[in-house]
Enzyme design. Structure first.
Site, PDB file in Angstrom:
ATOM      1  N   GLY A  51     111.121 -49.892  40.010  1.00  0.00           N
ATOM      2  CA  GLY A  51     110.068 -50.462  40.841  1.00  0.00           C
ATOM      3  C   GLY A  51     110.624 -51.326  41.963  1.00  0.00           C
ATOM      4  N   THR A 106     114.785 -50.345  32.997  1.00  0.00           N
ATOM      5  CA  THR A 106     115.005 -49.262  33.964  1.00  0.00           C
ATOM      6  C   THR A 106     113.759 -49.049  34.813  1.00  0.00           C
ATOM      7  OG1 THR A 106     116.496 -48.217  32.370  1.00  0.00           O
ATOM      8  CG2 THR A 106     115.788 -46.890  34.245  1.00  0.00           C
ATOM      9  N   ASP A 107     112.599 -49.094  34.193  1.00  0.00           N
ATOM     10  CA  ASP A 107     111.348 -48.977  34.945  1.00  0.00           C
ATOM     11  C   ASP A 107     111.209 -50.125  35.944  1.00  0.00           C
ATOM     12  OD1 ASP A 107     110.326 -46.619  33.962  1.00  0.00           O
ATOM     13  OD2 ASP A 107     109.095 -47.554  32.435  1.00  0.00           O
ATOM     14  N   VAL A 108     111.472 -51.341  35.500  1.00  0.00           N
ATOM     15  CA  VAL A 108     111.329 -52.499  36.380  1.00  0.00           C
ATOM     16  C   VAL A 108     112.300 -52.393  37.557  1.00  0.00           C
ATOM     17  CG1 VAL A 108     111.627 -55.001  36.540  1.00  0.00           C
ATOM     18  CG2 VAL A 108     110.428 -54.024  34.582  1.00  0.00           C
TER      19      VAL A 108
END
Length: 401
Positions: free
Chosen positions: A193, A188-190
């Protein structure tokens, strides 16, 4: 846009872009690294004493020329190349003034402070647009700038659960090892980004046409829901709540892992022709003519029977033997590689997916390459992930000149 980079003029796609990166951990730094890979001058602002949280997220640590661990964590190294580090304490009047001067000269500002957290420093969008109306200010939070959860902190693991991904990942309840699982990467973070980078580029195109910057409100939960993709569409269209299916596909059969004599392999049949060739290689051409398996919808309806038949055959030979035979018949398949095998894979090596960048500690740091291939403005690995405050004087001189 102003400024210069170490890339020859006209080569880097974003060579004239100045990015002030006030973010930390992964989602924001991932966007900053991607913009840096494409040529932007990315300045990472960090607290003088501790820096980015991920600097302490080890082991493993980068090793010095004597083989001893340094203070550079592998996690931090993954998301911070092609940046310069500036150590500024926003809690001090001098630090706040320095950050505002940098923001006044930036094209893009990335940050993942809690909602309203930058206002006390005069670094919120409304304050900065008064001195830099062309600024593109990208705010990344767990839940967005509004809504009942806006004040809550957001973490990838939490969002994978709340956003539905874990309800789709793992084996079904009742099976051995059943239960929800997070993805093995902070996906989810990637993805956030990546969405942040797309949003920044869209805002830059809009600014080129209008002369105006804008605020980007990006939430991890929104991104997670958006990237449920076909699973979300299936629910919205069909009304049935999808569940965990292990490595199986909800709409395609056979499309999952199968046991072999020495492990597992993946078979990913996408059409009836591939299924017919699979049956030939497995030694059972009659399966392709079986009324239960003639078309993909029929194979989905009789999933359990077909999967059991295939698994009974694949367990008789080693993975490499099956992969060679199936590839010769142009049936999509492959092994399930551990990371050592990934980076030893001839295709991965041929594509240059591992790069080595010289580091100030006197060693080279191994990094995963950027997958973007641009024919006229290629990605360049100009700088290693910076040490804390390494470029403070240099940046303050360059950007404030």
């Amino acid at each position: 846009m102003g400024g210069a980079t170490d890339v020859a003029a006209g080569r880097a796609a974003l060579a004239s872009l100045k990015v002030l990166d006030l973010s930390r951990v992964l989602a924001g730094p991932w966007a900053g690294q991607l913009l840096g890979d494409l040529g932007a001058d990315v300045v990472k602002v960090e607290h003088p004493g501790r820096g980015d949280d991920t600097r302490a997220w080890g082991p493993p640590w980068l090793r010095d020329p004597q083989g001893e661990p340094t203070a550079e964590a592998a996690y931090y190294l993954a998301a911070n190349r092609n940046k310069r580090s500036v150590a500024i304490d926003l809690a001090t009047p001098e630090g706040r003034a320095q950050a505002r001067r940098l923001a006044a000269r930036a094209d893009v500002l990335l940050e993942n402070f809690k909602v309203g957290g930058l206002k006390q420093y005069g670094l919120d969008y409304e304050s900065l647009r008064q001195v830099n109306p062309r600024l593109i200010h990208c705010s990344i939070t767990g839940f967005g700038q509004d809504g009942p959860y806006a004040s809550r902190p957001g973490y990838d693991f939490l969002i994978q659960g709340m956003g539905g991904l874990m309800s789709l990942t793992g084996r079904p309840d009742g099976e051995p090892g059943g239960g929800p699982l997070k993805v093995g990467v902070a996906l989810t973070d990637v993805m956030t980004g990546l969405y942040a980078t797309v949003a920044v580029l869209a805002a830059l195109a809009h600014r080129q046409a209008t002369g105006r910057g804008q605020h980007i409100d990006l939430a991890l939960l929104d991104v997670q829901v958006a990237t449920l993709a076909n699973q979300a569409s299936s629910y919205l269209v069909g009304g049935a709540v999808p569940g965990r299916m292990g490595n199986a596909h909800p709409s395609i059969v056979p499309y999952q892992d199968f046991p072999t004599a020495d492990g597992y392999m993946i078979i990913a049949v996408g059409n009836d022709g591939q299924f017919g060739r699979l049956c030939q290689v497995l030694g059972h051409p009659e399966w392709a003519a079986d009324p239960r398996f003639l078309t993909n919808p029929q194979r989905v309806a009789h999933r359990d029977a077909l999967v059991a038949l295939i698994a009974g055959v694949t367990a008789s030979r080693a993975t490499a033997d099956w992969v060679a035979a199936l590839e010769a018949a142009t049936v999509p398949c492959g092994p399930i590689n551990t990371l050592d095998r990934v980076f030893a894979d001839p295709q991965v090596q041929a594509r240059g997916m591992r790069v080595e960048v010289p580091h100030p500690l006197g060693v080279t740091v191994p990094l995963t390459a950027n997958p973007i291939r641009l024919s006229d403005s290629p990605v360049a690995y100009r700088r290693p992930p910076p040490m804390l405050g390494e470029h403070t004087d240099e940046v303050l001189r360059d950007w404030e000149a």
